[in-house]
Design an enzyme around this catalytic site. Structure first.
Site, PDB file in Angstrom:
ATOM      1  N   CYS A  70      -5.985 -93.367 102.104  1.00  0.00           N
ATOM      2  CA  CYS A  70      -7.057 -94.115 102.108  1.00  0.00           C
ATOM      3  C   CYS A  70      -8.249 -93.400 101.928  1.00  0.00           C
ATOM      4  O   CYS A  70      -8.310 -92.098 102.380  1.00  0.00           O
ATOM      5  CB  CYS A  70      -7.309 -94.856 103.582  1.00  0.00           C
ATOM      6  SG  CYS A  70      -8.674 -95.767 103.784  1.00  0.00           S
ATOM      7  N   HIS A  93     -27.480-106.400 106.218  1.00  0.00           N
ATOM      8  CA  HIS A  93     -26.023-106.731 106.547  1.00  0.00           C
ATOM      9  C   HIS A  93     -25.427-105.654 106.336  1.00  0.00           C
ATOM     10  O   HIS A  93     -24.932-104.983 105.173  1.00  0.00           O
ATOM     11  CB  HIS A  93     -25.462-107.933 106.037  1.00  0.00           C
ATOM     12  CG  HIS A  93     -24.162-108.268 106.359  1.00  0.00           C
ATOM     13  ND1 HIS A  93     -23.140-108.401 105.583  1.00  0.00           N
ATOM     14  CD2 HIS A  93     -23.540-108.724 107.649  1.00  0.00           C
ATOM     15  CE1 HIS A  93     -21.954-108.719 106.175  1.00  0.00           C
ATOM     16  NE2 HIS A  93     -22.257-108.917 107.655  1.00  0.00           N
ATOM     17  N   ARG A 147      -3.375-100.684 105.674  1.00  0.00           N
ATOM     18  CA  ARG A 147      -4.800-100.699 105.429  1.00  0.00           C
ATOM     19  C   ARG A 147      -4.872-102.283 104.692  1.00  0.00           C
ATOM     20  O   ARG A 147      -4.413-102.283 103.504  1.00  0.00           O
ATOM     21  CB  ARG A 147      -5.375 -99.990 104.302  1.00  0.00           C
ATOM     22  CG  ARG A 147      -6.847-100.059 104.048  1.00  0.00           C
ATOM     23  CD  ARG A 147      -7.604 -99.917 105.170  1.00  0.00           C
ATOM     24  NE  ARG A 147      -9.035 -99.762 104.975  1.00  0.00           N
ATOM     25  CZ  ARG A 147      -9.850-100.844 105.092  1.00  0.00           C
ATOM     26  NH1 ARG A 147      -9.521-102.170 105.788  1.00  0.00           N
ATOM     27  NH2 ARG A 147     -11.124-101.138 104.644  1.00  0.00           N
TER      28      ARG A 147
END
Length: 586
Positions: free
Chosen positions: A305, A160, A259
């Site tokens: 970020c 995943h 964000r």
């Protein structure tokens, strides 16, 4: 696996001792095509006839037919001694008709016999939600549902992209609450991957609860400024356009980059409480009014970020993450209580052993899992580090997208640690166990891929490396000949001040020093960016410019010249020389 029902023998079977007809060798292709087709039909017909005890008696057609009224009789093969040729054609015609009828009936018979098998293949195994719920671990297999379908994803868990822990949150239950959070799942290739793991269907009496079918966790998100460049809607992530990013030293609240990892909570400032866990288990429960009683501290801080400029890494090689351009960075004037003051009030103090201050947000997924992060206690308790529990942004209460009513602001540290919608603060011997602390926001060698990555082997990103980017002119733009004005920003983590920005118009062959704008910064407390600009002469013969910038901080750290040596599978820490290519007007 479903039980397989053994099919009964075919209704029409050859009878021992029945007439056997052998077909001539296929290699003998003599005669006309018509005679060849006739020959095949006759042989097929005779083969069907051999299934019955008597020939030409009553045929076993009714048993194989779905039409009870259909009871054809076998045609008689008796004929008088007429012309030999006529007799042959009559025999051929009779056999041809018999062959056609029997071939058709054989097809229908086979279809009837195959029907249970086809229905068995097409009819999926039916499961109840209780059965699915019991499959929540590798030992019992990991099952999930989507709509009315059931999937065994045991073999996919470790593959995943968001990490196995994220997928395990849905183990034994529906995917809908989690797919609603992350809209990236609503793509055809994701559905195709999931389809490979389908094992059955949910019982019609056990339908998905309507609340999961219709609820939208993002329905209450705030309205955003239309100028923002959206990288994802759910959760919302967006950056301002480059030309507006450096228009002002302080970024206006509406275009400050956003964000989010989860839906934006809508918190009541009257009932809001911040829980500070004390060293001996006691806790402080602070309202907004309680926080206002602490000395108010204001600082100008740039937030960036970890994925800023990730799009440049993905141009070299695929990475996983939002395709941020150069705008995942902004600057604001923040006000609030110092974290060190609040921790001291709760009874905390510096200790000799390693400790971490863990933050937990009030944004959460449907399982109640909240966003979390941590910083070292030594930074949190240091007054010179100026870590804030901020409740104001640019002189106003925090906007909802930016953490209303309270967020953490950690100057000089990656944006992922500036936890928004703060609900709980605790001091722990180890860093936060949050997915975003332990399984994300870490850097790796370019040689590491998703098959070999070991997140435990790398430290969590805290201070960011030196950074700069060009905001004007834009890549591909046409500039006037004679002179060009180049603008941009520069910043370094850990409070290291930017002391110089070098700019080149020829891809790095020659350099000029840009002029730095913005606030003067204290040594080791340079929390905010420096804006810069350069007015440069453009030689008359130049038709295009390869403009490059690089920044140098007060530790003489400098940006690397290319992306390749710093590429990593998550596309974080992207700080190579920034380049734009422009054309020069004739």
């Amino acid at each position: 696996m479903p039980n397989v029902t053994t099919l009964a023998p075919p209704l029409c079977q050859p009878t021992p001792g029945a007439l056997q007809v052998k077909q001539p060798l296929c290699g003998r292709r003599t005669g006309s095509p018509t005679m060849l087709l006739l020959h095949r039909a006759v042989v097929l017909g005779l083969r069907q006839t051999c299934r019955f005890k008597s020939f030409p008696s009553r045929l076993c057609i009714q048993a194989c037919s779905t039409n009870d009224s259909f009871q054809p009789q076998g045609p008689s093969l008796t004929f008088s001694r007429d012309d030999c040729s006529t007799r042959r054609w009559r025999v051929m015609g009779a056999l041809l008709g018999l062959g056609a009828v029997l071939a058709y009936q054989d097809h229908r018979c086979r279809a009837v016999q195959e029907l249970p098998r086809r229905e068995e293949i097409k009819s999926p195994r039916i499961y109840t939600r209780e059965e699915v719920k019991s499959h929540r671990s590798p030992e019992t297999r990991i099952w999930v549902t989507l709509g009315s379908e059931v999937f065994d994803v045991t073999e996919f868990v470790d593959l995943h992209p968001g990490g196995s822990s994220k997928l395990m949150l849905a183990a034994g239950g529906p995917l809908e609450p989690f797919w609603a959070l992350y809209a990236v799942h609503n793509q055809s290739h994701v559905r195709e991957i999931l389809a490979q793991y389908k094992i059955g269907e949910l019982s019609p009496e056990d339908k998905l609860p309507s609340t999961l079918e219709t609820s939208d966790p993002y329905a209450d998100d705030p309205v955003r400024h239309p100028v923002l460049k959206v990288n994802s809607q759910r959760p919302f992530n967006a950056e301002p356009p480059p030309e507006l990013l450096t228009e002002n030293y302080i970024t206006p609240n509406p275009i400050f980059f956003t964000r989010n990892h989860l839906p934006v909570p809508n918190l009541d400032p009257v009932t809001y409480r911040l829980h500070i866990v004390g060293p001996r288990g006691q806790s402080l429960s602070l309202s907004l009014d309680d926080l206002y009683q602490f000395p108010k501290h204001e600082i100008t801080v740039t937030l960036q970020c970890a994925g800023n400029r990730r799009s440049e890494m993905s141009q070299l090689k695929e990475v996983r993450g939002l395709e941020w351009s150069i705008g995942a960075i902004s600057t604001a004037r923040w006000a609030g209580a110092r974290l060190c003051d609040v921790l001291a009030k709760a009874g905390h103090q510096l200790c000799e052993t390693e400790a971490h201050v863990c933050f937990e947000g009030l944004d959460s997924d449907p399982t109640g899992t909240a966003y979390g992060a941590s910083i070292p206690l030594s930074r949190a308790m240091n007054p010179e580090a100026e870590v804030l529990l901020a409740y104001e942004m640019n002189g106003q209460p925090l906007p909802r997208d930016h953490g209303f009513p309270v967020r953490v602001v950690v100057p000089g540290v990656v944006g992922a640690r500036h936890v928004k919608w703060l609900g709980k603060v605790s001091v722990e011997p180890e860093e936060s166990y949050s997915h975003w602390q332990r399984r994300d926001y870490k850097g790796f060698s370019p040689s590491v891929d998703w098959d070999t990555v070991d997140f435990d082997s790398a430290p969590s990103i805290q201070e960011l490396p030196v950074q700069s980017a060009i905001t004007e002119p834009k890549d591909g733009e046409m500039v006037e000949s004679g002179e060009v004005t180049v603008k941009g920003y520069a910043w370094s983590g850990g409070g290291r001040a930017v002391i110089r920005v070098d700019v080149s118009l020829d891809g790095g062959l020659t350099w000029q020093v840009a002029e730095l704008d913005g606030e003067e910064q204290c040594p080791r407390k340079a929390w905010a960016w420096r804006l810069w600009q350069l007015q440069a002469h453009v030689p008359a013969e130049k038709k295009e410019l390869n403009i490059v910038c690089k920044a140098v901080d007060d530790s003489y750290n400098v940006q690397p010249d290319t992306v390749a040596p710093i590429w990593n599978l998550r596309g974080v820490l992207s700080n190579a020389w920034h380049r734009v290519y422009v054309r020069v007007a004739p």
